[in-house]
Design an enzyme around this catalytic site. Structure first.
Site, mmCIF file in Angstrom:
data_model
loop_
_atom_site.group_PDB
_atom_site.id
_atom_site.type_symbol
_atom_site.label_atom_id
_atom_site.label_comp_id
_atom_site.label_asym_id
_atom_site.label_seq_id
_atom_site.Cartn_x
_atom_site.Cartn_y
_atom_site.Cartn_z
ATOM 1 N N ILE A 57 0.868 -1.183 0.000
ATOM 2 C CA ILE A 57 0.000 0.000 0.000
ATOM 3 C C ILE A 57 0.905 1.233 0.000
ATOM 4 C CG2 ILE A 57 -1.636 1.329 1.409
ATOM 5 C CD1 ILE A 57 -2.741 -1.411 2.369
ATOM 6 N N HIS A 90 -4.261 -3.437 -12.234
ATOM 7 C CA HIS A 90 -5.012 -4.276 -11.294
ATOM 8 C C HIS A 90 -5.833 -5.293 -12.095
ATOM 9 C CE1 HIS A 90 -6.964 -5.378 -7.575
ATOM 10 N NE2 HIS A 90 -8.117 -5.345 -8.212
HETATM 11 C C1 GAR Z 1 -0.771 -8.588 -12.066
HETATM 12 O O1 GAR Z 1 -1.781 -9.445 -12.507
HETATM 13 C C2 GAR Z 1 -1.348 -7.326 -11.480
HETATM 14 O O2 GAR Z 1 -2.547 -6.961 -12.072
HETATM 15 C C3 GAR Z 1 -1.529 -7.714 -10.044
HETATM 16 O O3 GAR Z 1 -0.411 -8.490 -9.732
HETATM 17 C C4 GAR Z 1 -0.020 -9.206 -10.891
HETATM 18 C C5 GAR Z 1 1.486 -9.063 -11.049
HETATM 19 O O4 GAR Z 1 1.956 -9.876 -12.090
HETATM 20 N N1 GAR Z 1 -1.617 -6.559 -9.206
HETATM 21 C C6 GAR Z 1 -2.473 -6.446 -8.194
HETATM 22 O O5 GAR Z 1 -3.199 -7.335 -7.834
HETATM 23 C C7 GAR Z 1 -2.435 -5.086 -7.493
HETATM 24 N N2 GAR Z 1 -3.558 -4.921 -6.626
HETATM 25 P P1 GAR Z 1 3.415 -9.684 -12.672
HETATM 26 O O6 GAR Z 1 4.363 -9.619 -11.475
HETATM 27 O O7 GAR Z 1 3.645 -10.907 -13.494
HETATM 28 O O8 GAR Z 1 3.438 -8.427 -13.482
#
Ligand code: GAR
Length: 227
Positions: A126, A143
């Site tokens: 956060i 997100h």
């Molecule tokens: C992604 O799907 C993003 O949308 C999510 O974490 C994942 C990271 O994937 N973010 C959240 O949930 C934020 N609230 P990555 O490390 O492979 O990019």
């Protein structure tokens, strides 16, 4: 990505669930502007970080990732930075007494690199006013839902539990409340029979990788601010 997921994505595209295109005028305006200096924040796998690096390498995005800041020593994003030759800095949140102290360190690292935009790519901390106020309207987040639905962690699980038939992903400017702030781009992803959090998240991530570079170009071009 498995062949099954690839086939579903192809089918999804036939169904019209494409990520939105950015108009050619936005791309030409973006490419006439000075190269953007991006500082990326990641906590996990870093696939969005890599999709942005790839869009830059492909000449799609007129930008440079000046550094990756990651908070988790195990994050695969750090390995991806090594493969791409992008400087990385570990700021382990466990070593900071407060969220504000971590954000102060991030701001210092980003200012030292003269970063224009902070790109949160799977940043699972956060953030506080310290970070947001240091880069006003210049912090983006991705997100895995169609905000304002399903904020917080476990967005795909929340979507499956709610029984919605369409979910997706959102790139937005970061405001103080978690997963809130003006929306830049969204892409829709249908929920298919038999979906699990993992299969759904894989298809959402495919769309995330399409829309994040577009969102950066759109937000940075100034067109988006003009409404
Ligand atoms: C992604 O799907 C993003 O949308 C999510 O974490 C994942 C990271 O994937 N973010 C959240 O949930 C934020 N609230 P990555 O490390 O492979 O990019």
């Amino acid at each position: 990505m498995s062949r099954a997921i690839e086939l579903i994505i192809e089918k999804q595209q036939h169904l019209g669930f494409l990520s939105p295109e950015v108009p050619p005028e936005v791309w030409s305006r973006h490419r006439q502007q000075p190269k953007l200096r991006l500082g990326v924040l990641a906590s996990g796998s870093g696939s969005n970080f890599e999709a942005i690096a790839q869009a830059i390498a492909d000449g799609v995005l007129n930008a440079e990732i000046t550094q990756l800041v990651y908070n988790n020593p195990e994050a695969k994003a750090g390995d991806r930075a090594d493969r791409w030759g992008i400087p990385k800095q570990l700021l382990n949140h466990r070593e900071f007494p407060s969220r504000e102290a971590l954000d102060d360190a991030i701001v210092a690292a980003m200012q030292q690199q003269q970063v224009d935009w902070i790109i949160m790519a799977g940043w699972m901390r956060i953030v506080t006013a310290r970070l947001i106020n240091a880069f006003p309207n210049r912090v983006l987040n991705i997100h895995p839902s169609l905000l304002p639905s399903f904020r917080g962690a476990h967005a795909t699980e929340q979507a499956l539990a709610a029984g919605v038939k369409v979910t997706g992903c959102t790139v937005h400017q970061v405001a103080l409340a978690v997963d809130s702030g003006p929306i830049v781009i969204q892409a829709a992803v249908p929920i298919l029979p038999g979906d699990t959090p993992a299969t759904l998240h894989a298809r959402i991530q495919h769309q995330e990788h399409q829309i994040y570079p577009r969102a950066i170009a759109l937000a940075a071009s100034g067109v988006w601010d003009e409404g």
